[in-house]
Design an enzyme around this catalytic site. Structure first.
Site, PDB file in Angstrom:
ATOM      1  N   LYS A  99       9.377  -4.504   0.527  1.00 10.70           N
ATOM      2  CA  LYS A  99       9.037  -3.077   0.411  1.00 10.70           C
ATOM      3  C   LYS A  99       7.739  -2.823  -0.367  1.00 10.70           C
ATOM      4  CE  LYS A  99      10.924  -0.059   1.920  1.00 10.70           C
ATOM      5  NZ  LYS A  99      10.586   0.447   3.272  1.00 10.70           N
ATOM      6  N   THR A 102       4.205  -4.892   2.984  1.00  9.73           N
ATOM      7  CA  THR A 102       4.063  -6.069   3.859  1.00  9.73           C
ATOM      8  C   THR A 102       3.519  -5.673   5.234  1.00  9.73           C
ATOM      9  OG1 THR A 102       6.244  -6.596   2.940  1.00  9.73           O
ATOM     10  CG2 THR A 102       5.306  -8.165   4.523  1.00  9.73           C
ATOM     11  N   THR A 103       4.139  -4.645   5.793  1.00  7.58           N
ATOM     12  CA  THR A 103       3.781  -4.242   7.153  1.00  7.58           C
ATOM     13  C   THR A 103       2.339  -3.731   7.201  1.00  7.58           C
ATOM     14  OG1 THR A 103       6.067  -3.539   7.299  1.00  7.58           O
ATOM     15  CG2 THR A 103       4.643  -2.896   9.109  1.00  7.58           C
ATOM     16  N   HIS A 159       8.565 -13.639   1.900  1.00  2.85           N
ATOM     17  CA  HIS A 159       8.935 -12.948   0.658  1.00  2.85           C
ATOM     18  C   HIS A 159       9.328 -13.970  -0.406  1.00  2.85           C
ATOM     19  CE1 HIS A 159       8.681  -9.037   2.391  1.00  2.85           C
ATOM     20  NE2 HIS A 159       9.792  -9.061   3.067  1.00  2.85           N
ATOM     21  N   SER A 187      17.783  -3.033 -10.046  1.00  2.03           N
ATOM     22  CA  SER A 187      18.728  -4.114 -10.294  1.00  2.03           C
ATOM     23  C   SER A 187      17.994  -5.453 -10.271  1.00  2.03           C
ATOM     24  CB  SER A 187      19.785  -4.089  -9.199  1.00  2.03           C
ATOM     25  OG  SER A 187      20.502  -5.277  -9.206  1.00  2.03           O
ATOM     26  N   TYR A 217      -0.766  -2.192  -3.988  1.00  3.63           N
ATOM     27  CA  TYR A 217      -0.514  -1.058  -3.097  1.00  3.63           C
ATOM     28  C   TYR A 217      -1.252   0.187  -3.609  1.00  3.63           C
ATOM     29  CZ  TYR A 217       2.196   2.349  -0.388  1.00  3.63           C
ATOM     30  OH  TYR A 217       2.580   3.358   0.461  1.00  3.63           O
ATOM     31  N   GLY A 281       5.013   6.633   1.906  1.00  3.19           N
ATOM     32  CA  GLY A 281       3.785   5.896   1.650  1.00  3.19           C
ATOM     33  C   GLY A 281       3.018   6.464   0.476  1.00  3.19           C
TER      34      GLY A 281
HETATM   35  P1  A3P Z   1       7.905   4.110   1.772  1.00  6.55           P
HETATM   36  O1  A3P Z   1       9.308   3.650   2.041  1.00  6.55           O
HETATM   37  O2  A3P Z   1       7.720   4.671   0.396  1.00  6.55           O
HETATM   38  O3  A3P Z   1       7.368   5.011   2.804  1.00  6.55           O
HETATM   39  P2  A3P Z   1       7.191  -3.188   3.553  1.00  6.55           P
HETATM   40  O4  A3P Z   1       6.392  -3.228   4.789  1.00  6.55           O
HETATM   41  O5  A3P Z   1       6.860  -4.286   2.591  1.00  6.55           O
HETATM   42  O6  A3P Z   1       8.667  -3.121   3.835  1.00  6.55           O
HETATM   43  O7  A3P Z   1       6.809  -1.830   2.759  1.00  6.55           O
HETATM   44  C1  A3P Z   1       7.207  -0.573   3.250  1.00  6.55           C
HETATM   45  C2  A3P Z   1       6.502   0.543   2.496  1.00  6.55           C
HETATM   46  O8  A3P Z   1       5.087   0.473   2.769  1.00  6.55           O
HETATM   47  C3  A3P Z   1       6.979   1.917   2.968  1.00  6.55           C
HETATM   48  O9  A3P Z   1       6.990   2.781   1.835  1.00  6.55           O
HETATM   49  C4  A3P Z   1       5.880   2.309   3.938  1.00  6.55           C
HETATM   50  O10 A3P Z   1       5.757   3.677   4.151  1.00  6.55           O
HETATM   51  C5  A3P Z   1       4.659   1.759   3.212  1.00  6.55           C
HETATM   52  N1  A3P Z   1       3.538   1.655   4.142  1.00  6.55           N
HETATM   53  C6  A3P Z   1       3.489   0.997   5.316  1.00  6.55           C
HETATM   54  N2  A3P Z   1       2.318   1.211   5.924  1.00  6.55           N
HETATM   55  C7  A3P Z   1       1.605   2.048   5.124  1.00  6.55           C
HETATM   56  C8  A3P Z   1       0.311   2.656   5.231  1.00  6.55           C
HETATM   57  N3  A3P Z   1      -0.467   2.457   6.285  1.00  6.55           N
HETATM   58  N4  A3P Z   1      -0.099   3.456   4.214  1.00  6.55           N
HETATM   59  C9  A3P Z   1       0.687   3.673   3.143  1.00  6.55           C
HETATM   60  N5  A3P Z   1       1.933   3.136   2.993  1.00  6.55           N
HETATM   61  C10 A3P Z   1       2.378   2.335   3.978  1.00  6.55           C
END
Ligand code: A3P
Length: 317
Positions: A99, A102-103, A159, A187, A217, A281
């Site tokens: 979270k 990553t994406t 991860h 946790s 981030y 985000g």
């Molecule tokens: P939120 O749940 O606060 O929206 P991961 O890919 O590691 O699981 O992380 C997910 C988080 O990265 C999510 O946060 C998602 O919205 C955020 N995220 C993904 N792409 C993003 C982008 N282009 N700009 C900002 N936040 C992004």
């Protein structure tokens, strides 16, 4: 939208279900679905989620202590193969705490390297950036998928805490991008271990390993152009201004949120009525979910645990 998907897609979605949601008990369900391909074709459709079918989401898989870190069997069952993974010198590793963006980083790298040129068969980001330690019965493991990945360089998601990384990544001197943010899970009993240990473990490694690029981030939210320049310089890439603009535009939150390649909308168990994968985000959003007492407890914990580290986070601008 095409209603029938190829068998390989079924398998992939099956893996995504387990990877992203980490639900247990779904396995038997999926196995029978996979055995019955026609049923699979009906079930695995972008617009059909488990909740819409009135199926209850299964409980989370059990966490257990694995060499001092909480893990689930989906990430440990293939341990020997993960540890013996044969890295290539040009592999790019995207290491993150779950979270922590990553994406986002995966898509930035994907766009930088492949733009529109990735093989057509790889239609989602999770196919283009396989998850190293993932291992779900009946489907190719992350390691197997990576061994067959047609792209070069290979973009590899993990991860794993730093001490669990396969040795060959260090031997081959691969570039590692570590991405994180202040997405503190309150946790310490969470898969891949406590956030503090993860971020500080990778930070310490960076002090002796020049090919780790550590990105926050919060910095990406603040100035994507600056962070992209830093990333390109680490990777030895010199995209044109036009290319950079295209990457920044494509990786903008709203565009990724609306892009089926990156927003997990084709995932079977994602119930977007509860929450989309990409929610807000925003920096520091976790603070909005804390009570005053939790916030104070967190601040105290943070001071204590980060006291000996040079690593500094910011939860606001
Ligand atoms: P939120 O749940 O606060 O929206 P991961 O890919 O590691 O699981 O992380 C997910 C988080 O990265 C999510 O946060 C998602 O919205 C955020 N995220 C993904 N792409 C993003 C982008 N282009 N700009 C900002 N936040 C992004």
């Amino acid at each position: 939208m095409e209603r029938k998907m190829q068998a390989s897609k079924h398998v992939y979605l099956y893996s995504t279900i387990h990877t992203l949601k980490q639900f247990d008990g779904l396995r038997e369900e999926c196995v029978s679905i996979l055995r019955d391909k026609s049923m699979c074709n009906q079930l695995i459709l972008p617009e059909v989620s488990y909740s819409e079918k009135g199926m209850e989401l299964p409980p989370r898989p059990k966490l257990f202590d694995f060499h001092g870190v909480y893990m689930t069997n989906y990430f440990t069952d293939n341990w020997d193969n993960v540890q013996n993974f044969q890295a290539r010198p040009n592999d790019i590793i995207i290491a993150t705490y779950p979270k922590a963006g990553t994406t986002w980083v995966s898509y930035i790298l994907d766009q930088l390297y492949f733009g529109q040129s990735a093989p057509e068969s790889l239609t989602t980001l999770t196919e283009r950036v396989p998850f190293l330690e993932m291992n779900i019965p009946l489907i190719p493991s992350g390691v197997e998928t990576l061994d067959k990945l047609p792209t070069s360089p290979r973009l590899i998601k993990t991860h794993l805490p730093v001490q669990f990384m396969p040795r060959s990544f260090w031997e081959q001197d691969c570039r590692v991008h570590y991405s994180n943010g202040m997405w503190v899970l309150y946790s310490s009993s969470v898969v891949f271990g406590p956030w503090y240990d993860h971020v500080t473990g990778w930070w310490e490694k960076k002090q002796t390993h020049s090919k780790i690029h550590y990105m926050f981030y919060e910095d990406m939210i603040e100035d994507m152009g600056r962070e992209l320049d830093g990333l390109c310089s680490f990777l030895g890439l010199s995209p044109s201004e036009e290319e950079k603009e295209r990457v920044i535009e494509g990786c903008h939150f709203d565009n990724m949120k609306n892009n089926s390649m990156t927003n997990y909308s084709t995932d079977l168990v994602m119930d977007f009525n509860i929450s989309p994968f990409m929610r807000k985000g925003k920096v520091g959003d976790w603070k909005n979910h804390f009570t005053v007492a939790q916030s104070e407890q967190f601040d105290e914990d943070y001071q204590k645990k980060m006291n000996n580290s040079q690593l500094r986070f910011r939860s606001t601008f």
